[in-house]
Enzyme design. Sequence first.
Site, PDB file in Angstrom:
ATOM      1  CG  ASP A   2      -9.514  -1.659  11.288  1.00  0.00           C
ATOM      2  OD1 ASP A   2      -9.341  -0.429  11.217  1.00  0.00           O
ATOM      3  OD2 ASP A   2      -8.592  -2.497  11.290  1.00  0.00           O
ATOM      4  CB  CYS A   7      -8.327 -10.498  18.927  1.00  0.00           C
ATOM      5  SG  CYS A   7      -6.665 -10.906  19.507  1.00  0.00           S
ATOM      6  CB  CYS A  34      -8.841 -10.351  14.418  1.00  0.00           C
ATOM      7  SG  CYS A  34      -7.455 -10.468  13.268  1.00  0.00           S
ATOM      8  NE  ARG A  47      -3.857  -8.463   7.983  1.00  0.00           N
ATOM      9  CZ  ARG A  47      -2.849  -8.016   8.716  1.00  0.00           C
ATOM     10  NH1 ARG A  47      -2.220  -8.817   9.536  1.00  0.00           N
ATOM     11  NH2 ARG A  47      -2.456  -6.774   8.590  1.00  0.00           N
ATOM     12  NE  ARG A  72       5.419   2.440   5.843  1.00  0.00           N
ATOM     13  CZ  ARG A  72       5.268   3.608   5.243  1.00  0.00           C
ATOM     14  NH1 ARG A  72       6.036   3.959   4.233  1.00  0.00           N
ATOM     15  NH2 ARG A  72       4.310   4.427   5.636  1.00  0.00           N
ATOM     16  NE  ARG A  91      -2.821   0.010   3.421  1.00  0.00           N
ATOM     17  CZ  ARG A  91      -3.884  -0.775   3.318  1.00  0.00           C
ATOM     18  NH1 ARG A  91      -4.825  -0.513   2.445  1.00  0.00           N
ATOM     19  NH2 ARG A  91      -4.013  -1.818   4.107  1.00  0.00           N
ATOM     20  CE1 TYR A  92       0.483   3.989   4.457  1.00  0.00           C
ATOM     21  CE2 TYR A  92       0.797   1.699   5.075  1.00  0.00           C
ATOM     22  CZ  TYR A  92       0.130   2.900   5.237  1.00  0.00           C
ATOM     23  OH  TYR A  92      -0.873   3.003   6.152  1.00  0.00           O
ATOM     24  CE  LYS A 146      -0.567   1.480  10.663  1.00  0.00           C
ATOM     25  NZ  LYS A 146      -0.059   1.045   9.348  1.00  0.00           N
ATOM     26  CG  ASP A 152      -5.395   1.104   9.130  1.00  0.00           C
ATOM     27  OD1 ASP A 152      -4.849   1.629   8.129  1.00  0.00           O
ATOM     28  OD2 ASP A 152      -4.845   0.263   9.848  1.00  0.00           O
ATOM     29  CB  CYS A 208      -3.586 -15.992  16.389  1.00  0.00           C
ATOM     30  SG  CYS A 208      -3.482 -14.878  15.000  1.00  0.00           S
TER      31      CYS A 208
HETATM   32  S1  SF4 Z   1      -5.477  -9.331  16.395  1.00  0.00           S
HETATM   33 FE1  SF4 Z   1      -5.851 -10.931  14.840  1.00  0.00          FE
HETATM   34  S2  SF4 Z   1      -3.825 -11.401  14.077  1.00  0.00           S
HETATM   35 FE2  SF4 Z   1      -3.541 -10.363  16.017  1.00  0.00          FE
HETATM   36  S3  SF4 Z   1      -3.424 -11.977  17.555  1.00  0.00           S
HETATM   37 FE3  SF4 Z   1      -5.531 -11.298  17.464  1.00  0.00          FE
HETATM   38  S4  SF4 Z   1      -6.487 -12.704  16.017  1.00  0.00           S
HETATM   39 FE4  SF4 Z   1      -4.315 -12.878  15.704  1.00  0.00          FE
END
Ligand code: SF4
Length: 463
Positions: free
Chosen positions: A310, A148, A151, A153, A135, A131-132, A354, A347, A144
Site C-alpha cells: 500500500d 512491520c 504496515c 495501520r 463482512r 466496506r463490503y 481488493k 487494495d 503487535c
Molecule cells: S503488518 Fe501491521 S498489524 Fe500486522 S503484524 Fe505488522 S505491524 Fe502488526
Amino acid sequence: MQTIVPDSVPLSLAAPSTPKKSGRAHYYPSVTDEQWNDWKWQFRNRVTTLDELAKFLPIPAGEWDMKRSVLKDFRMGITPYYLSLVDADDKDDPILKQVGPTVEEYVYRDLGEEDPLGEENYSPVPGITHRYPDRVLMVISNSCAIYCRYCTRKRIMYEDAVPDIEIDRMVEYIAKTPAVRDVVVSGGDPLTYGTKKLESILSKLRAIPHLEIIRIGSRVPVSLPQRIDDELIEMLQKYHPLWINVHFNHPSELTPDAAKACDKLLRAGIPLNNQAVLLRGVNDDLATIKGLLHGLMKMRVRPYYLYQCDQIRGGEHFRTSIQKGIEIMEGLRGHTSGLAIPTYVIDGPGGGGKIPVGPNYLLHYDPKKKKAILRNFQGRIFEYSEPQGRAALVAKANRLTKDGEVKPTAGPKSRTNGANGHANGNGNGHADGKAVVGKSGWVHRGHSREERLSAATDKTPKA
Ligand code: SF4
C-alpha cells in the site's frame, strides 16, 4: 572423527567455514529454554529502542539521528525470536528490513498516506470498517508482537489497549447489522491479548446468530510462535467456524517453531490462509516467492493473497512496480501447483477494496463469433469456441430431423403418455419422434431408455 557428507548436500552447506551469525545461540546465549518458550517473556523482552538494537546489530554513526526521528513517528518492536532469524552478517537481511528502522524511511517520510485504504471513511463506529456488504473488519488491538515498517495501520499503533467499551460498541454494531455474516478480527494483532480477554470478545461475537464466520488476522505464528500454546488452542476451538489469516513474507520465516504453531492451529480445525505483501528488497523475486509458497504448502498453509504494498507513509522504499508483481505471477502459473498460487491484489487506494491483477491470458475475445484466443504459460496460442447457445442447438436438431437423419419413432411401447406426459418416457422427446434438446444440452433422438440400454447390451462382447 571423520565427517560423513551425504552426496546430496553441497559442501558449502555441509561444512561452513564460519558459523552464521544468527539464531538464539548467537543473540541470546544465556536465555533458558523456559524463558525462550514463554510468550510473555518474549513479548516483555522485545527490542524497542535503538540502544537495545545496537547491542545486537551495529548501527552506523551517521544513521542514529535519522533512525531516532523515524521511531518518533512509528514505534519499533522485535521479539527475541524474530531477531534470532536475522543474519547479522547480511546488511540486506530480509527479516531485519521488515522490522528495523531505515534511512529510507526517514528520507521518504513525507511520501504516502496515513490511511491509504480510507478505512476511516467506511467506519460506522470506531474500530469497525464496513466496506463490503456482508463482512466487516474489527480492529480490537493497537499492539503487535513486531511492528512491520510497511504496515498499513501504522496510524493506530500505540501500546494502549483499545478500551473495552469501544470493543463492546463494535460487537453491538455487528449484532444490529444482520447483513454481516463474516467478521475479520484484526488490529494490531488480536493474539497479543491474553487468552481470557480474547475469549471474552470471541464469545460475544459467537453469540450473534447471523454471524457465520469469525476470522482472525494475526502475524503471531510468524513473529511469536510461542504464543500458540495449549491454553489458546483449547479456547479458540470453542468458537468455530474460526479461520486465521497469517502473514508470512519470506522463506526464512518458515522455521520449525512457526511450522509447529501452524500445525497446532490446523489440528484444532482452524484453516490457515497466508496474506503476503510484495516488498522490494525482501521478497520481490520469483525464487523467493516460490520458496515461500512451496514452504507454506508443506506446512499446509494456503497461499491466499499476494498484496501489492500500500501507499503507506514512510513505506515508499518497499513498493515495487506492478509489472514486477505480474512478472512473478507469470512465473508461477503453469510452473507450480495451482494450489500454491495466491491471488495478486492491489487494495484500491482510498477504499476501493481488493482488486485482482495479473498476467493476461485472454488475448482476444469475440462475443459475436463466440471465439476466444488464449495463450498458455508457455506462450502457445489456442482458440476456444464457446457453446453455440440453445437456439442454435434447437435449430440444428430440427434441421437434422427434417433431413431425415433422425428417424421418427413411436416412443416406448410400454410408457406412451406416462406420468410425465411425454410419450418417450424420458421427458425430452416427442411422440412423433422429433429430436429436441434436453436440459443438459444433448440432442435426444426419441429413443427410450430401454431402447438405448438394449442397444448398449447388444454391443457388449460376448464371453
Ligand atoms: S503488518 Fe501491521 S498489524 Fe500486522 S503484524 Fe505488522 S505491524 Fe502488526
